[in-house]
Design a protein around this motif. Structure first.
Motif, PDB file in Angstrom:
ATOM      1  N   ASN A  66       8.084  -5.194  -1.532  1.00  0.00           N
ATOM      2  CA  ASN A  66       6.911  -4.960  -2.364  1.00  0.00           C
ATOM      3  C   ASN A  66       6.158  -3.753  -1.814  1.00  0.00           C
ATOM      4  O   ASN A  66       6.581  -3.127  -0.829  1.00  0.00           O
ATOM      5  CB  ASN A  66       6.025  -6.212  -2.421  1.00  0.00           C
ATOM      6  N   ALA A  67       5.059  -3.429  -2.450  1.00  0.00           N
ATOM      7  CA  ALA A  67       4.312  -2.220  -2.081  1.00  0.00           C
ATOM      8  C   ALA A  67       3.866  -2.266  -0.625  1.00  0.00           C
ATOM      9  O   ALA A  67       3.929  -1.260   0.082  1.00  0.00           O
ATOM     10  CB  ALA A  67       3.103  -2.058  -2.997  1.00  0.00           C
ATOM     11  N   LEU A  68       3.469  -3.467  -0.170  1.00  0.00           N
ATOM     12  CA  LEU A  68       3.004  -3.612   1.208  1.00  0.00           C
ATOM     13  C   LEU A  68       4.087  -3.252   2.211  1.00  0.00           C
ATOM     14  O   LEU A  68       3.842  -2.578   3.207  1.00  0.00           O
ATOM     15  CB  LEU A  68       2.548  -5.050   1.460  1.00  0.00           C
ATOM     16  N   ASN A  69       5.328  -3.708   1.923  1.00  0.00           N
ATOM     17  CA  ASN A  69       6.439  -3.425   2.829  1.00  0.00           C
ATOM     18  C   ASN A  69       6.677  -1.931   2.940  1.00  0.00           C
ATOM     19  O   ASN A  69       6.882  -1.397   4.033  1.00  0.00           O
ATOM     20  CB  ASN A  69       7.731  -4.066   2.333  1.00  0.00           C
ATOM     21  N   ILE A  70       6.663  -1.265   1.781  1.00  0.00           N
ATOM     22  CA  ILE A  70       6.923   0.179   1.779  1.00  0.00           C
ATOM     23  C   ILE A  70       5.828   0.895   2.543  1.00  0.00           C
ATOM     24  O   ILE A  70       6.088   1.773   3.376  1.00  0.00           O
ATOM     25  CB  ILE A  70       7.035   0.700   0.329  1.00  0.00           C
ATOM     26  N   MET A  71       4.567   0.447   2.307  1.00  0.00           N
ATOM     27  CA  MET A  71       3.449   1.034   3.039  1.00  0.00           C
ATOM     28  C   MET A  71       3.661   0.867   4.548  1.00  0.00           C
ATOM     29  O   MET A  71       3.436   1.801   5.326  1.00  0.00           O
ATOM     30  CB  MET A  71       2.160   0.355   2.610  1.00  0.00           C
ATOM     31  N   SER A  72       4.125  -0.324   4.947  1.00  0.00           N
ATOM     32  CA  SER A  72       4.314  -0.599   6.361  1.00  0.00           C
ATOM     33  C   SER A  72       5.312   0.382   6.972  1.00  0.00           C
ATOM     34  O   SER A  72       5.071   0.938   8.044  1.00  0.00           O
ATOM     35  CB  SER A  72       4.778  -2.042   6.534  1.00  0.00           C
ATOM     36  N   VAL A  73       6.419   0.606   6.267  1.00  0.00           N
ATOM     37  CA  VAL A  73       7.433   1.525   6.794  1.00  0.00           C
ATOM     38  C   VAL A  73       6.882   2.945   6.862  1.00  0.00           C
ATOM     39  O   VAL A  73       7.074   3.653   7.865  1.00  0.00           O
ATOM     40  CB  VAL A  73       8.717   1.470   5.936  1.00  0.00           C
ATOM     41  N   VAL A  74       6.184   3.360   5.798  1.00  0.00           N
ATOM     42  CA  VAL A  74       5.636   4.716   5.767  1.00  0.00           C
ATOM     43  C   VAL A  74       4.643   4.901   6.907  1.00  0.00           C
ATOM     44  O   VAL A  74       4.692   5.892   7.651  1.00  0.00           O
ATOM     45  CB  VAL A  74       4.958   5.001   4.408  1.00  0.00           C
ATOM     46  N   LEU A  75       3.758   3.897   7.087  1.00  0.00           N
ATOM     47  CA  LEU A  75       2.777   4.004   8.164  1.00  0.00           C
ATOM     48  C   LEU A  75       3.460   4.024   9.519  1.00  0.00           C
ATOM     49  O   LEU A  75       3.035   4.726  10.436  1.00  0.00           O
ATOM     50  CB  LEU A  75       1.772   2.853   8.099  1.00  0.00           C
ATOM     51  N   PHE A  76       4.558   3.263   9.648  1.00  0.00           N
ATOM     52  CA  PHE A  76       5.267   3.270  10.926  1.00  0.00           C
ATOM     53  C   PHE A  76       5.848   4.652  11.194  1.00  0.00           C
ATOM     54  O   PHE A  76       5.808   5.145  12.325  1.00  0.00           O
ATOM     55  CB  PHE A  76       6.376   2.217  10.944  1.00  0.00           C
ATOM     56  N   ALA A  77       6.376   5.279  10.124  1.00  0.00           N
ATOM     57  CA  ALA A  77       6.900   6.639  10.287  1.00  0.00           C
ATOM     58  C   ALA A  77       5.784   7.576  10.718  1.00  0.00           C
ATOM     59  O   ALA A  77       5.962   8.400  11.625  1.00  0.00           O
ATOM     60  CB  ALA A  77       7.528   7.111   8.982  1.00  0.00           C
ATOM     61  N   VAL A  78       4.605   7.429  10.095  1.00  0.00           N
ATOM     62  CA  VAL A  78       3.456   8.266  10.467  1.00  0.00           C
ATOM     63  C   VAL A  78       3.130   8.064  11.942  1.00  0.00           C
ATOM     64  O   VAL A  78       2.961   9.018  12.704  1.00  0.00           O
ATOM     65  CB  VAL A  78       2.230   7.915   9.593  1.00  0.00           C
TER      66      VAL A  78
END
Lengths: 222, 284
Positions: B249-261
Motif C-alpha cells: 500500500n502507499a505506506l509501504n512504498i513511502m517507507s521504502v522511499v524514506l529508507f532510500a532517502v
C-alpha cells in the motif's frame, strides 16, 4: 541510582527484553541476543564506576587492556598466537573478577578500533568479559595448580568459540539451527585448537612471571 | 570543508544506530539494496572509489558463498530444486542466503563507515559523561597501545641483536615480558601524577570541541522522523514457505522511499558540500 540499576538490569530489563522479543516473533533472535549481551556488560561498567577505584586501579586496568590489545599486534608475525585471552585471565587472577571482566570487554572494544568494529563487537566483549569474570572467581585454584590453569585455558578457548558461533547461527537463521552451528564449530575447530595451545603456552610462561613483576612493583612503590 | 562527520556526535550516533539496526537485523532485500547502495557511495566519498570497489568485490564473493551454502543448512521452503542425500535444496533457502549475504555486506559496509566517522574522541564524548572512570580507562589505553608497540620494537631489536641463539617465539615472549614490566611500572608513575593533579576529585570537567547547534538539532529531528515513518510503513518480505510479499500500500512504498532517502543522506551531504566547495573556490 547506579546501585539500583546494577540490580534492575539483570533481574528486570534483560528478562523484559527476552519476553518482548518472544512476543514480537521469531525474526528478532539476533537483535534480542545483541541487546541482551550489551545490557549484560552494563552492570560491570556501573559497578566499576561506583566502586572505590583509586587512580592506580584505573591506570592498571588501562595498562592491562592496552597490553592485551598491543599483544595482538606484537605477535602478529607469529600466526594465530594471540595473547588476549591469556592476558585477560592473568588480569582477572591478580586483580579480581570485576577487573577481569572489564579487561576482557575493553580489550575487545579497543582492539576492534584497529581490526574493525562490527555486529560481533558486543559478543566479543561479552565472551572475553565472561572469561575474565570466571577466571577471577577461580583465581585461587588457578594460582595454585597448573592443571587447573591448563584446563581453564582450554575451557575458555571453547567458550569463546561457542559464544561467537552461537551469534553467527542466530543471525543467519533467525533461530538456532544445529546443523549450521556444528558446521561453523567444525570449520573454526582447527583455529580454536591453535588458540587454545597458544593460550596454554602463554599462561604457563607468564603466570609465574607476572606474580614476580607485581611483587617487585609492590615492594618498589608500596 | 564541512562534511557529514562534522555533525554533532549525538546526531551521528542517532543516524548510524538507525541504519545499522535496519541493515543488520532485517532480511528484506528491497531495503537492503538501498542500504548497501547508500553505505557504498558514502564509503567511496570518504575513502575513494578504488577502495570501495575493492571491498565490494570481497563482499560480492562472500554474498555468493553465503547464498550457495545456506541451502545446505536450511531445508525450509516449498520449491525443491534438487536433492542431496535426501535433503531438499530449496529455492527459498538459496534466496534467503542471498538476502543474508546482502545483510552482512551492508552491515560490514556501514561499520567501515562508522569506523571512519567515529574516532575515539567522539566515542569518549558520547559515553564519557555516563561513566567518567571508564572513559578515562579507554582514553588511557588508546594512548598506551601505540606506545607499548613502539617500546616493544625497541626492546625487541636490542634483544635480537645480542641473543641470536634464542628461538623466534622465545625471543618474542621475553621481549613482551620486558614490555609488561616496563608498562606496569610506568602505570604507577602515571597514576601518582594523575592523583597529584586531582584525578580523584569529584568535580572534573572535560574538554570537548563539539557544540550542539540548531543545525544538528534539525538533522536529528529529520532522522527521528524518517526512522518513525520507515517503521510505521514497514513491509514484510517472507522467504518461507514460499517467497511472498504482503500487499503493497502507499505506506509501504513511502517507507521504502524514506529508507532510500535515509541511506543516501550521508552521500548526498558530501556531494552538496563538495559542490559548494568547488563554487567557493572558483570565486576567489
Amino acid at each position: 541510582m547506579r546501585k539500583l540499576l546494577i540490580l534492575i538490569i539483570p533481574l528486570l530489563i534483560i528478562p523484559a527484553v527476552v519476553v518482548a522479543g518472544y512476543i514480537i516473533g521469531r525474526n528478532s533472535y539476533a537483535f534480542v541476543s545483541a541487546l541482551v549481551v550489551l545490557l549484560g556488560c552494563v552492570p560491570f561498567f556501573l559497578a566499576f564506576e561506583d566502586g572505590n577505584n583509586s587512580g592506580r586501579r584505573v591506570v592498571t586496568l588501562a595498562v592491562m587492556t592496552a597490553l592485551s590489545v598491543a599483544g595482538r599486534f606484537i605477535f602478529a608475525p607469529i600466526p594465530f598466537f594471540k595473547p588476549v585471552t591469556a592476558m585477560v585471565i592473568i588480569s582477572a587472577m591478580y586483580f579480581g573478577s570485576g577487573f577481569g571482566f572489564l579487561t576482557g570487554a575493553l580489550s575487545a572494544l579497543i582492539s576492534n578500533f584497529y581490526f574493525g568494529q562490527g555486529p560481533w563487537t558486543p559478543f566479543q566483549m561479552f565472551a572475553w568479559g565472561l572469561i575474565g569474570f570466571l577466571a577471577g572467581l577461580l583465581s585461587d585454584p588457578l594460582k595454585r595448580s597448573k592443571l587447573v590453569l591448563i584446563l581453564y585455558a582450554v575451557f575458555s578457548g571453547f567458550l569463546y568459540s561457542v559464544i561467537l558461533d552461537t551469534w553467527t547461527t542466530l543471525w543467519a537463521d533467525s533461530g538456532f539451527n544445529l546443523t549450521r552451528f556444528l558446521a561453523l564449530t567444525a570449520t573454526s575447530f582447527p583455529i580454536t585448537v591453535v588458540y587454545i595451545v597458544s593460550n596454554v603456552v602463554f599462561l604457563l610462561i607468564f603466570t609465574p612471571l607476572f606474580s614476580k613483576k607485581l611483587d617487585r612493583i609492590i615492594k618498589k612503590y608500596g | 570543508m564541512n562534511t557529514f562527520r562534522n555533525l554533532h556526535p549525538v546526531t551521528l550516533l542517532l543516524y548510524f544506530s538507525f541504519v545499522t539496526v535496519f541493515s543488520v537485523f532485517n532480511f528484506n532485500p528491497v531495503y537492503l539494496c538501498f542500504s548497501l547502495l547508500g553505505a557504498a557511495l558514502y564509503f567511496a566519498s570518504v575513502k575513494g572509489v578504488f577502495v570501495m570497489l575493492k571491498s565490494m568485490a570481497g563482499y560480492f564473493i562472500m554474498l555468493l558463498a553465503v547464498a550457495a551454502l545456506n541451502p545446505l543448512f536450511s531445508h525450509n521452503g516449498a520449491t525443491a530444486l534438487f536433492f542431496i542425500n535426501d535433503n531438499r535444496v530449496t529455492l527459498e533457502a538459496f534466496c534467503f542466503g542471498a538476502a543474508l549475504g546482502l545483510a552482512i555486506a551492508s552491515a560490514l559496509c556501514w561499520f567501515s563507515c562508522i569506523g571512519e566517522v567515529f574516532d575515539s574522541e567522539k566515542l569518549l564524548y558520547l559515553f564519557g559523561r555516563a561513566s567518567p572512570k571508564l572513559a578515562a580507562v579507554i582514553s588511557l589505553s588508546l594512548r598506551l597501545v601505540p606506545g607499548i608497540f613502539k617500546s616493544f620494537k625497541e626492546i625487541h631489536s636490542a634483544q635480537s641483536s645480542f641473543s641470536s641463539n634464542q628461538g623466534r617465539v622465545r625471543r618474542f615472549l621475553s621481549s613482551f615480558s620486558a614490555v609488561i614490566t616496563q608498562s606496569l611500572e610506568n602505570s604507577i608513575i602515571t597514576a601518582d601524577s594523575m592523583n597529584a593533579r586531582g584525578f580523584a576529585l569529584k568535580k572534573r570537567t572535560r574538554f570537548s570541541r563539539f557544540r550542539f547547534t540548531a543545525y544538528d538539532a534539525g538533522f536529528s529531528a529529520f532522522f527521528v522522523l524518517l526512522g518513525t515513518f520507515i517503521c510505521v510503513g514497514w513491509f514484510s518480505f517472507e522467504f518461507y514457505p514460499v517467497i511472498s510479499i504482503g500487499r503493497l500500500n502507499a505506506l509501504n512504498i513511502m517507507s521504502v522511499v524514506l529508507f532510500a532517502v535515509m541511506s543516501l543522506t550521508p552521500f548526498a551531504y558530501e556531494v552538496k558540500e563538495g559542490v559548494k566547495w568547488k563554487i567557493s573556490l572558483s570565486k576567489i
